[in-house]
Design an enzyme around this catalytic site. Structure first.
Site, mmCIF file in Angstrom:
data_model
loop_
_atom_site.group_PDB
_atom_site.id
_atom_site.type_symbol
_atom_site.label_atom_id
_atom_site.label_comp_id
_atom_site.label_asym_id
_atom_site.label_seq_id
_atom_site.Cartn_x
_atom_site.Cartn_y
_atom_site.Cartn_z
ATOM 1 C CB ALA A 196 30.885 43.717 17.635
ATOM 2 N NE ARG A 225 28.079 33.198 27.493
ATOM 3 C CZ ARG A 225 29.142 33.453 28.268
ATOM 4 N NH1 ARG A 225 29.386 32.691 29.306
ATOM 5 N NH2 ARG A 225 29.911 34.484 28.010
ATOM 6 C CB THR A 285 39.271 42.915 22.643
ATOM 7 O OG1 THR A 285 40.536 42.312 22.995
ATOM 8 C CG2 THR A 285 38.165 42.182 23.388
ATOM 9 C CG ASP A 301 29.187 43.124 27.845
ATOM 10 O OD1 ASP A 301 30.119 43.889 28.146
ATOM 11 O OD2 ASP A 301 29.362 41.911 27.595
ATOM 12 N N GLY A 307 40.993 37.260 32.811
ATOM 13 C CA GLY A 307 42.412 37.516 32.657
ATOM 14 C C GLY A 307 43.001 38.079 33.947
ATOM 15 C CE LYS A 346 -4.309 57.543 28.806
ATOM 16 N NZ LYS A 346 -4.556 58.230 27.484
ATOM 17 C CB SER A 392 -23.749 60.080 43.610
ATOM 18 O OG SER A 392 -22.958 60.793 44.526
ATOM 19 N NE ARG A 401 -29.401 60.838 40.601
ATOM 20 C CZ ARG A 401 -28.815 61.170 41.754
ATOM 21 N NH1 ARG A 401 -27.571 60.796 41.999
ATOM 22 N NH2 ARG A 401 -29.465 61.867 42.651
#
Length: 449
Positions: free
Chosen positions: A11, A16, A81, A105, A141, A334, A406, A423
């Site tokens: 939550a 920051r 908490t 986190d 803590g 790709k 080519s 070509r």
């Protein structure tokens, strides 16, 4: 194993981070940090409950995408908490076994740590607190212990000078027997410097009830909490260190380990060699005996056994490379399938293509797959020779054993065994070159150069 419910607290706003993206959606190893935690508890077959903030629809979507059965609760008022855990009451009231409380986190907590918690609960502990020893304990803590038991957890702001000398700190991760959690959660008060309901106060309440509160000590590196960009970078660095070691332990050679970057799901076979400055994005599977040379970028790709890739190759978009494929420098692939033994030595783009086996792709080849609106497919058969500097305008099919000259622009299908020339005919003008040079020199002189 006793049934397990994992309550993941997600939550926090993460102000920051200075980001429009909730902190638990920032990626480590290409995966949102909350999904790392989900992935770890999934390995135990755990039920999952996630507590999110009131405007965290993106977090809810990410969680349910990764764990469709997760129970989602919202903490509207952030009162600590213990208050956050109470939002998951429907889940823990129905839990028949153990309940684990984790933080979204903290992406690097390992299955080994979870196993230790569960083992202690199975062995008779009523609560298990996870401690660690950071380089600088300020702000954490402290665990007040007596032998193998925890007497209390003292938040840094509420700790005495003597208690602040303790270097065994609270990670926030706690395991409960279900009945123990249900017996203490609603008795937690807020008599502290912040006026919040701390889940850590459950330790003293459980001890007062005659319960057994154990602790385990975990590696501090896996307990880094991502609440700012510096911690995000620290978590990424630690994740990469873990993945590099895992790869090398499993038979991969990393020529310069610190310059190779992995994603959360990277799979490398045995006797794979990875040269410096290689990046693996999500969705990469590489078979045995593959060589990935320097400065390659690979994501969403499958690479077959014995292939050789790079240097400076880019493979992406669902590419599938067969056995013994060779892709050289500055080749991009790709969303293409490339058959066994096919080679593209240098300077080519192969997009939306299906290429057979033992085909040679000459330097400068381009599959022209996009017409500005649609993308079309290029099909190249087996044992084809594509001459250098060829443009293959999709949709087009080139049959088995065909040749393309080519410099050709291929716009029509080429039958098997055919030679295709696309070509203009060459014209030679004898003695004309000196005239061109004279014109060029005159133009340069006119500019005063």
């Amino acid at each position: 194993m006793t049934e397990l419910l994992s309550i993941i607290l997600a939550a926090g706003e993460g102000t920051r981070m200075k980001s429009a993206l909730p902190k638990v959606l920032h990626p480590v190893g290409g995966l949102p940090v909350v999904s790392h935690v989900l992935r770890t508890v999934q390995s135990f077959g755990s039920q999952v409950a996630v507590v999110i903030g009131p405007s965290h629809e993106a977090v809810e979507a990410a969680v349910t995408r990764f764990e469709a059965s997760a129970q989602i609760s919202k903490q509207v008022d952030r009162l600590g908490t213990a208050h956050a855990v109470q939002q998951a009451r429907a889940a823990y009231d129905a839990a028949p076994g153990h309940v684990l409380v984790l933080y979204a986190d903290t992406p690097l907590v390992t299955a080994g740590t979870i196993s230790q918690i569960v083992e202690k609960l199975d062995a008779g502990a009523d609560m298990v607190v996870v401690g660690f020893r950071p380089d600088n304990p300020t702000g954490y803590g402290r665990l007040l212990t007596d032998g193998g038991r925890v007497r209390a957890i003292r938040e840094h702001k509420d700790a005495s000078d003597e208690e602040r000398l303790i270097d065994l700190c609270n990670s926030g991760i706690i395991g409960f027997r279900g009945d123990t959690l249900r017996g203490v959660i609603d008795r937690i008060g807020n008599q502290n410097s912040k006026g919040e309901y701390y889940l850590t106060d459950a330790v003293e309440l459980a001890n007062g009830d005659g319960k057994r509160v154990d602790f385990i000590e975990a590696d501090a590196r896996e307990l880094v909490g991502v609440d700012n960009r510096e911690k995000l970078a620290e978590a990424e660095a630690t994740f990469q260190a873990f993945k590099r070691k895992e790869a090398m332990d499993n038979g991969v050679t990393l020529r310069d380990p610190h310059s190779v970057w992995f994603s959360w799901d990277t799979e490398l076979g045995r006797d794979v060699t990875v040269f410096p400055n290689v990046v693996f994005g999500p969705g990469v599977r590489i078979a045995d005996n593959v060589e990935i040379r320097a400065f390659c970028d690979i994501e969403d790709a499958v690479i077959g056994e014995g292939a050789s890739i790079g240097p400076f190759a880019r493979i992406r978009g669902g590419a599938e490379l067969g056995r013994d494929v060779h892709l050289g420098n500055f080749v991009e692939v790709k969303k293409s399938k490339i058959g066994a033994g096919t080679k593209a030595g240098h300077l080519s783009y192969l997009g939306d293509a299906e290429i057979g086996s033992k085909t040679n792709i000459g330097a400068g080849t381009i599959t022209c797959n996009y017409d500005g609106t649609n993308k079309d497919k290029t099909v190249i058969g087996d044992s084809v020779f594509i001459g250098s500097n060829a443009s293959l305008v999709a949709p087009v099919t080139i049959g088995d054993r065909a040749y393309t000259a080519s410099g050709s622009v291929i716009t029509e299908d080429v039958p098997a065994d055919a030679l295709a020339l696309g070509r203009a005919r060459q014209v030679n003008k004898p003695g004309y070159a000196p005239q061109l040079r004279e014109r060029a020199l005159a133009k340069k002189a006119a500019k005063g150069k």
